[in-house]
Scaffold this motif. Sequence first.
Motif, mmCIF file in Angstrom:
data_model
loop_
_atom_site.group_PDB
_atom_site.id
_atom_site.type_symbol
_atom_site.label_atom_id
_atom_site.label_comp_id
_atom_site.label_asym_id
_atom_site.label_seq_id
_atom_site.Cartn_x
_atom_site.Cartn_y
_atom_site.Cartn_z
ATOM 1 N N SER A 138 2.196 26.873 128.717
ATOM 2 C CA SER A 138 2.387 28.210 128.126
ATOM 3 C C SER A 138 1.034 28.819 127.754
ATOM 4 O O SER A 138 0.829 30.043 127.854
ATOM 5 C CB SER A 138 3.297 28.125 126.905
ATOM 6 O OG SER A 138 2.763 27.217 125.950
ATOM 7 N N ILE A 141 -0.728 30.154 130.858
ATOM 8 C CA ILE A 141 -0.162 31.450 131.268
ATOM 9 C C ILE A 141 -0.714 32.570 130.383
ATOM 10 O O ILE A 141 -1.208 33.594 130.880
ATOM 11 C CB ILE A 141 1.382 31.410 131.220
ATOM 12 C CG1 ILE A 141 1.915 30.450 132.287
ATOM 13 C CG2 ILE A 141 1.964 32.817 131.436
ATOM 14 C CD1 ILE A 141 3.391 30.109 132.135
ATOM 15 N N SER A 142 -0.670 32.367 129.048
ATOM 16 C CA SER A 142 -1.105 33.447 128.146
ATOM 17 C C SER A 142 -2.601 33.727 128.288
ATOM 18 O O SER A 142 -3.022 34.891 128.290
ATOM 19 C CB SER A 142 -0.739 33.119 126.692
ATOM 20 O OG SER A 142 -1.343 31.915 126.278
ATOM 21 N N SER A 152 3.073 37.292 134.099
ATOM 22 C CA SER A 152 3.442 35.887 133.888
ATOM 23 C C SER A 152 3.924 35.262 135.196
ATOM 24 O O SER A 152 3.558 34.123 135.521
ATOM 25 C CB SER A 152 4.547 35.803 132.826
ATOM 26 O OG SER A 152 4.998 34.472 132.699
#
Length: 199
Positions: A138, A141-142, A152
């Motif tokens: 995560s 991705i960010s 995303s």
Amino acid sequence: MGLACKIGLTGGIGSGKSTVAAMLQDLGAMLIDADALSRQTTAAGGSAMAAIAQTFGPGLLDAMGALDRSRMRELVFSQPSAKLQLEAIIHPLVAAQTQQLLADSQAKCVVLDHPLLLESGHWRTQLDCIVVVDCLESTQISRTMARSGLSSASVQAIMATQASRAQRLACADAVLYNEGLSLSELRAQVRALATRFGL
């Protein structure tokens, strides 16, 4: 003088691998950046350009004679076989240049920053140590969305082409866990790791 240590550095997109590579370089390591070598081969006059023009036609070259990256992305998206053709041209050139740099280096520590270090299977036997820069998926991705403006879904599509987090960790001799760290905290981890390699 022989090489004291050859380190393979890898990590997924957004892991902070490039930041760690720069920190190791600051501590005295010689950095071989496979991505940079790849970009050189597709620049105007680059060693891959004649074969690219012959394989894909002059329409894939920009006005300066370099690879038109946006057109190539469109082609690869519509014809997945084009990616294999492009890699068949570029990868051997990058591998040969990397091999030469490793052979010629007089540095006491060389860091090979290679996005396909594990996928290629070729480098493992030539390196003393594999260092993986790791973080949560995560977070990958960010971070990538923040720096590149990609969606995303686009970042996840890139991640799907790379070795999985589990595959990277399974091959690691050392792991830098770059989750929730400040730059100074990360630098301290890198410095501690570097001492193991004589830097």
